[in-house]
Design a protein around this motif. Structure first.
Motif, PDB file in Angstrom:
ATOM      1  N   ASP A  35     -10.440  21.820  -1.792  1.00  0.00           N
ATOM      2  CA  ASP A  35     -11.112  20.560  -1.491  1.00  0.00           C
ATOM      3  C   ASP A  35     -10.768  20.112  -0.073  1.00  0.00           C
ATOM      4  N   VAL A  36     -11.609  20.517   0.865  1.00  0.00           N
ATOM      5  CA  VAL A  36     -11.396  20.223   2.275  1.00  0.00           C
ATOM      6  C   VAL A  36     -12.591  19.438   2.798  1.00  0.00           C
ATOM      7  N   LEU A  37     -12.326  18.422   3.600  1.00  0.00           N
ATOM      8  CA  LEU A  37     -13.397  17.673   4.258  1.00  0.00           C
ATOM      9  C   LEU A  37     -13.500  18.159   5.699  1.00  0.00           C
ATOM     10  N   TRP A  38     -14.700  18.542   6.089  1.00  0.00           N
ATOM     11  CA  TRP A  38     -14.977  18.986   7.450  1.00  0.00           C
ATOM     12  C   TRP A  38     -15.649  17.809   8.158  1.00  0.00           C
ATOM     13  N   ILE A  39     -14.996  17.262   9.152  1.00  0.00           N
ATOM     14  CA  ILE A  39     -15.515  16.080   9.853  1.00  0.00           C
ATOM     15  C   ILE A  39     -15.789  16.463  11.304  1.00  0.00           C
ATOM     16  N   TYR A  40     -17.040  16.318  11.723  1.00  0.00           N
ATOM     17  CA  TYR A  40     -17.415  16.669  13.091  1.00  0.00           C
ATOM     18  C   TYR A  40     -17.675  15.409  13.894  1.00  0.00           C
ATOM     19  N   ASP A  41     -17.014  15.289  15.041  1.00  0.00           N
ATOM     20  CA  ASP A  41     -17.178  14.151  15.941  1.00  0.00           C
ATOM     21  C   ASP A  41     -18.144  14.560  17.050  1.00  0.00           C
ATOM     22  N   GLU A  42     -19.328  13.961  17.039  1.00  0.00           N
ATOM     23  CA  GLU A  42     -20.367  14.289  18.030  1.00  0.00           C
ATOM     24  C   GLU A  42     -19.885  14.026  19.456  1.00  0.00           C
ATOM     25  N   GLU A  43     -19.194  12.901  19.644  1.00  0.00           N
ATOM     26  CA  GLU A  43     -18.789  12.509  20.995  1.00  0.00           C
ATOM     27  C   GLU A  43     -17.798  13.497  21.603  1.00  0.00           C
ATOM     28  N   SER A  44     -16.756  13.826  20.860  1.00  0.00           N
ATOM     29  CA  SER A  44     -15.733  14.744  21.385  1.00  0.00           C
ATOM     30  C   SER A  44     -16.074  16.201  21.100  1.00  0.00           C
ATOM     31  N   GLN A  45     -17.071  16.419  20.263  1.00  0.00           N
ATOM     32  CA  GLN A  45     -17.486  17.755  19.829  1.00  0.00           C
ATOM     33  C   GLN A  45     -16.315  18.517  19.213  1.00  0.00           C
ATOM     34  N   GLU A  46     -15.544  17.804  18.373  1.00  0.00           N
ATOM     35  CA  GLU A  46     -14.402  18.398  17.696  1.00  0.00           C
ATOM     36  C   GLU A  46     -14.620  18.388  16.192  1.00  0.00           C
ATOM     37  N   LEU A  47     -14.149  19.438  15.564  1.00  0.00           N
ATOM     38  CA  LEU A  47     -14.203  19.561  14.118  1.00  0.00           C
ATOM     39  C   LEU A  47     -12.799  19.335  13.580  1.00  0.00           C
ATOM     40  N   THR A  48     -12.683  18.430  12.616  1.00  0.00           N
ATOM     41  CA  THR A  48     -11.391  18.120  12.011  1.00  0.00           C
ATOM     42  C   THR A  48     -11.441  18.477  10.540  1.00  0.00           C
ATOM     43  N   LEU A  49     -10.415  19.143  10.062  1.00  0.00           N
ATOM     44  CA  LEU A  49     -10.308  19.489   8.654  1.00  0.00           C
ATOM     45  C   LEU A  49      -9.183  18.671   8.045  1.00  0.00           C
ATOM     46  N   ILE A  50      -9.487  18.010   6.924  1.00  0.00           N
ATOM     47  CA  ILE A  50      -8.456  17.257   6.214  1.00  0.00           C
ATOM     48  C   ILE A  50      -8.574  17.549   4.722  1.00  0.00           C
ATOM     49  N   LYS A  51      -7.457  17.426   4.047  1.00  0.00           N
ATOM     50  CA  LYS A  51      -7.454  17.621   2.600  1.00  0.00           C
ATOM     51  C   LYS A  51      -8.162  16.436   1.951  1.00  0.00           C
ATOM     52  N   LYS A  52      -9.061  16.724   1.045  1.00  0.00           N
ATOM     53  CA  LYS A  52      -9.788  15.680   0.338  1.00  0.00           C
ATOM     54  C   LYS A  52      -8.800  14.926  -0.556  1.00  0.00           C
ATOM     55  N   PRO A  53      -8.759  13.598  -0.426  1.00  0.00           N
ATOM     56  CA  PRO A  53      -7.813  12.847  -1.261  1.00  0.00           C
ATOM     57  C   PRO A  53      -8.235  12.858  -2.730  1.00  0.00           C
ATOM     58  N   GLN A  54      -7.265  12.794  -3.610  1.00  0.00           N
ATOM     59  CA  GLN A  54      -7.579  12.714  -5.041  1.00  0.00           C
ATOM     60  C   GLN A  54      -8.269  11.390  -5.339  1.00  0.00           C
ATOM     61  N   SER A  55      -7.867  10.345  -4.621  1.00  0.00           N
ATOM     62  CA  SER A  55      -8.472   9.029  -4.805  1.00  0.00           C
ATOM     63  C   SER A  55      -8.735   8.413  -3.425  1.00  0.00           C
ATOM     64  N   TYR A  56     -10.007   8.167  -3.124  1.00  0.00           N
ATOM     65  CA  TYR A  56     -10.336   7.507  -1.858  1.00  0.00           C
ATOM     66  C   TYR A  56      -9.780   6.086  -1.844  1.00  0.00           C
ATOM     67  N   THR A  57      -9.760   5.435  -2.976  1.00  0.00           N
ATOM     68  CA  THR A  57      -9.232   4.076  -3.060  1.00  0.00           C
ATOM     69  C   THR A  57      -7.766   4.051  -2.651  1.00  0.00           C
ATOM     70  N   ASP A  58      -6.973   4.967  -3.198  1.00  0.00           N
ATOM     71  CA  ASP A  58      -5.555   5.027  -2.836  1.00  0.00           C
ATOM     72  C   ASP A  58      -5.371   5.419  -1.375  1.00  0.00           C
ATOM     73  N   ALA A  59      -6.183   6.353  -0.892  1.00  0.00           N
ATOM     74  CA  ALA A  59      -6.054   6.826   0.488  1.00  0.00           C
ATOM     75  C   ALA A  59      -6.395   5.728   1.496  1.00  0.00           C
ATOM     76  N   LEU A  60      -7.346   4.866   1.157  1.00  0.00           N
ATOM     77  CA  LEU A  60      -7.783   3.827   2.093  1.00  0.00           C
ATOM     78  C   LEU A  60      -7.092   2.482   1.871  1.00  0.00           C
ATOM     79  N   SER A  61      -6.318   2.390   0.806  1.00  0.00           N
ATOM     80  CA  SER A  61      -5.627   1.139   0.488  1.00  0.00           C
ATOM     81  C   SER A  61      -4.699   0.742   1.633  1.00  0.00           C
ATOM     82  N   GLY A  62      -4.816  -0.478   2.081  1.00  0.00           N
ATOM     83  CA  GLY A  62      -3.963  -0.993   3.146  1.00  0.00           C
ATOM     84  C   GLY A  62      -4.480  -0.714   4.537  1.00  0.00           C
TER      85      GLY A  62
END
Length: 87
Positions: A35-62
């Motif tokens: 479970d990997v998220l591939w995030i592409y930034d158009e402006e910087s033309q960079e691809l970032t890979l991050i592990k998909k969180p089990q819970s987006y709510t917990d990951a974004l909390s705070g």
């Protein structure tokens, strides 16, 4: 790890395809799992890979908690931001 980088571009030039070597994919799977998220930034033309969180709510909390504690507080920050919006 000796690999050949291949770039294939469509005739219209609207996008590029970069082939990632299998050994690199396997290394990413070992680190992140399937479970990997591939995030592409158009402006910087960079691809970032991050592990998909089990819970987006917990990951974004705070997220942004510091903003609400700063000087004037979050309400004032939001007011200033909204004033900059185009009508």
């Amino acid at each position: 790890m000796e690999t050949e980088k291949k770039v294939i571009t469509n005739p219209g030039g609207e996008y590029s395809v970069v082939l990632i070597p299998n050994d690199m994919i396997e290394s990413l799977k070992e680190k992140f799992g399937n479970d990997v998220l591939w995030i592409y930034d158009e402006e910087s033309q960079e691809l970032t890979l991050i592990k998909k969180p089990q819970s987006y709510t917990d990951a974004l909390s705070g997220l942004g908690a510091e903003m609400w504690k700063q000087g004037e507080g979050g309400t004032e920050f939001i007011r200033r931001e909204r004033e900059q919006w185009d009508d």
